[in-house]
Design a protein around this motif. Sequence first.
Motif, PDB file in Angstrom:
ATOM      1  N   TRP A   1       6.489   3.958  -7.409  1.00 23.12           N
ATOM      2  CA  TRP A   1       7.205   4.813  -6.454  1.00 23.12           C
ATOM      3  C   TRP A   1       6.843   4.391  -5.042  1.00 23.12           C
ATOM      4  O   TRP A   1       5.688   4.134  -4.727  1.00 23.12           O
ATOM      5  CB  TRP A   1       6.805   6.280  -6.643  1.00 23.12           C
ATOM      6  CG  TRP A   1       7.230   6.865  -7.946  1.00 23.12           C
ATOM      7  CD1 TRP A   1       6.523   6.832  -9.127  1.00 23.12           C
ATOM      8  CD2 TRP A   1       8.435   7.558  -8.222  1.00 23.12           C
ATOM      9  NE1 TRP A   1       7.220   7.465 -10.112  1.00 23.12           N
ATOM     10  CE2 TRP A   1       8.402   7.931  -9.574  1.00 23.12           C
ATOM     11  CE3 TRP A   1       9.538   7.897  -7.461  1.00 23.12           C
ATOM     12  CZ2 TRP A   1       9.427   8.627 -10.182  1.00 23.12           C
ATOM     13  CZ3 TRP A   1      10.556   8.601  -8.076  1.00 23.12           C
ATOM     14  CH2 TRP A   1      10.506   8.951  -9.407  1.00 23.12           C
ATOM     15  N   TRP A   2       7.847   4.326  -4.171  1.00 24.82           N
ATOM     16  CA  TRP A   2       7.644   4.068  -2.751  1.00 24.82           C
ATOM     17  C   TRP A   2       7.237   5.378  -2.095  1.00 24.82           C
ATOM     18  O   TRP A   2       7.910   6.388  -2.250  1.00 24.82           O
ATOM     19  CB  TRP A   2       8.936   3.540  -2.123  1.00 24.82           C
ATOM     20  CG  TRP A   2       8.886   3.418  -0.635  1.00 24.82           C
ATOM     21  CD1 TRP A   2       9.446   4.257   0.278  1.00 24.82           C
ATOM     22  CD2 TRP A   2       8.229   2.409   0.127  1.00 24.82           C
ATOM     23  NE1 TRP A   2       9.197   3.840   1.560  1.00 24.82           N
ATOM     24  CE2 TRP A   2       8.435   2.697   1.492  1.00 24.82           C
ATOM     25  CE3 TRP A   2       7.470   1.291  -0.210  1.00 24.82           C
ATOM     26  CZ2 TRP A   2       7.935   1.917   2.510  1.00 24.82           C
ATOM     27  CZ3 TRP A   2       6.972   0.511   0.827  1.00 24.82           C
ATOM     28  CH2 TRP A   2       7.204   0.820   2.155  1.00 24.82           C
ATOM     29  N   ILE A   3       6.142   5.399  -1.376  1.00 26.39           N
ATOM     30  CA  ILE A   3       5.658   6.595  -0.699  1.00 26.39           C
ATOM     31  C   ILE A   3       6.268   6.615   0.697  1.00 26.39           C
ATOM     32  O   ILE A   3       5.823   5.913   1.600  1.00 26.39           O
ATOM     33  CB  ILE A   3       4.110   6.624  -0.637  1.00 26.39           C
ATOM     34  CG1 ILE A   3       3.524   6.440  -2.032  1.00 26.39           C
ATOM     35  CG2 ILE A   3       3.630   7.898   0.022  1.00 26.39           C
ATOM     36  CD1 ILE A   3       4.007   7.441  -3.057  1.00 26.39           C
TER      37      ILE A   3
ATOM     38  N   THR B   1       0.826  -1.208   0.000  1.00 21.58           N
ATOM     39  CA  THR B   1       0.000   0.000   0.000  1.00 21.58           C
ATOM     40  C   THR B   1       0.860   1.257   0.000  1.00 21.58           C
ATOM     41  O   THR B   1       0.359   2.338  -0.259  1.00 21.58           O
ATOM     42  CB  THR B   1      -0.948   0.034   1.214  1.00 21.58           C
ATOM     43  OG1 THR B   1      -0.159   0.063   2.408  1.00 21.58           O
ATOM     44  CG2 THR B   1      -1.874  -1.149   1.230  1.00 21.58           C
ATOM     45  N   ARG B   2       2.159   1.142   0.280  1.00 22.74           N
ATOM     46  CA  ARG B   2       3.057   2.293   0.292  1.00 22.74           C
ATOM     47  C   ARG B   2       3.607   2.599  -1.098  1.00 22.74           C
ATOM     48  O   ARG B   2       4.375   3.510  -1.280  1.00 22.74           O
ATOM     49  CB  ARG B   2       4.226   2.065   1.264  1.00 22.74           C
ATOM     50  CG  ARG B   2       3.822   1.835   2.708  1.00 22.74           C
ATOM     51  CD  ARG B   2       3.332   3.090   3.409  1.00 22.74           C
ATOM     52  NE  ARG B   2       4.227   4.201   3.308  1.00 22.74           N
ATOM     53  CZ  ARG B   2       4.954   4.717   4.274  1.00 22.74           C
ATOM     54  NH1 ARG B   2       4.887   4.200   5.458  1.00 22.74           N
ATOM     55  NH2 ARG B   2       5.723   5.749   4.069  1.00 22.74           N
ATOM     56  N   PHE B   3       3.249   1.781  -2.107  1.00 23.08           N
ATOM     57  CA  PHE B   3       3.693   2.020  -3.480  1.00 23.08           C
ATOM     58  C   PHE B   3       2.573   2.669  -4.270  1.00 23.08           C
ATOM     59  O   PHE B   3       1.407   2.375  -4.072  1.00 23.08           O
ATOM     60  CB  PHE B   3       4.080   0.708  -4.171  1.00 23.08           C
ATOM     61  CG  PHE B   3       5.429   0.190  -3.782  1.00 23.08           C
ATOM     62  CD1 PHE B   3       6.571   0.654  -4.416  1.00 23.08           C
ATOM     63  CD2 PHE B   3       5.550  -0.770  -2.790  1.00 23.08           C
ATOM     64  CE1 PHE B   3       7.824   0.164  -4.062  1.00 23.08           C
ATOM     65  CE2 PHE B   3       6.796  -1.253  -2.434  1.00 23.08           C
ATOM     66  CZ  PHE B   3       7.932  -0.785  -3.074  1.00 23.08           C
ATOM     67  N   GLU B   4       2.959   3.566  -5.169  1.00 22.27           N
ATOM     68  CA  GLU B   4       2.002   4.130  -6.114  1.00 22.27           C
ATOM     69  C   GLU B   4       2.597   4.032  -7.508  1.00 22.27           C
ATOM     70  O   GLU B   4       3.816   4.044  -7.672  1.00 22.27           O
ATOM     71  CB  GLU B   4       1.697   5.598  -5.777  1.00 22.27           C
ATOM     72  CG  GLU B   4       0.821   5.754  -4.560  1.00 22.27           C
ATOM     73  CD  GLU B   4       0.379   7.197  -4.338  1.00 22.27           C
ATOM     74  OE1 GLU B   4       0.590   8.050  -5.224  1.00 22.27           O
ATOM     75  OE2 GLU B   4      -0.178   7.456  -3.272  1.00 22.27           O
TER      76      GLU B   4
END
Length: 142
Positions: free
Chosen positions: A15-17, A4-7
């Motif tokens: 991208w890693w958030i 869930t930390r990736f977009e």
Amino acid sequence: QNLTRFETDNEGRRWWISGDLVKQNLETQLYTHVGRKDDFVKINDINISLKDVERNLKLVAETDEVAIIAVNHLERLRIVAFVAKQLSKEQTEPELISALRQTLPSYSIPHTIFMIEQLPKTRTGKLDRTVLADLARTLLVH
């Protein structure tokens, strides 16, 4: 859960958030770290929630007129607290720090607590953290 930390952006790149805010130099294409999106700071490899420190300080100072910020001083990141004197119970900095030691881990205790007349506000009535950061840097030098 970490997925869930990736977009994914419009070009299909993932991208890693991280919560870090950066700006890009268009000439060099390099990124410069400018802050965080959340209220966490990392000191000595430990993530500290400034909101948790602030919430605990509000309880021990018995006022909502407190602010917690992180500033660089002597090449180290420091947690600095401000309490509005006229709206708080009359307590000294050592008394407040002693009370915080009962509720927070030692690494979350502010480096110092400044008692000031009132917290600076923007024209819209919000806490002016930029003014507080400048004030903290000035007071830490003296």
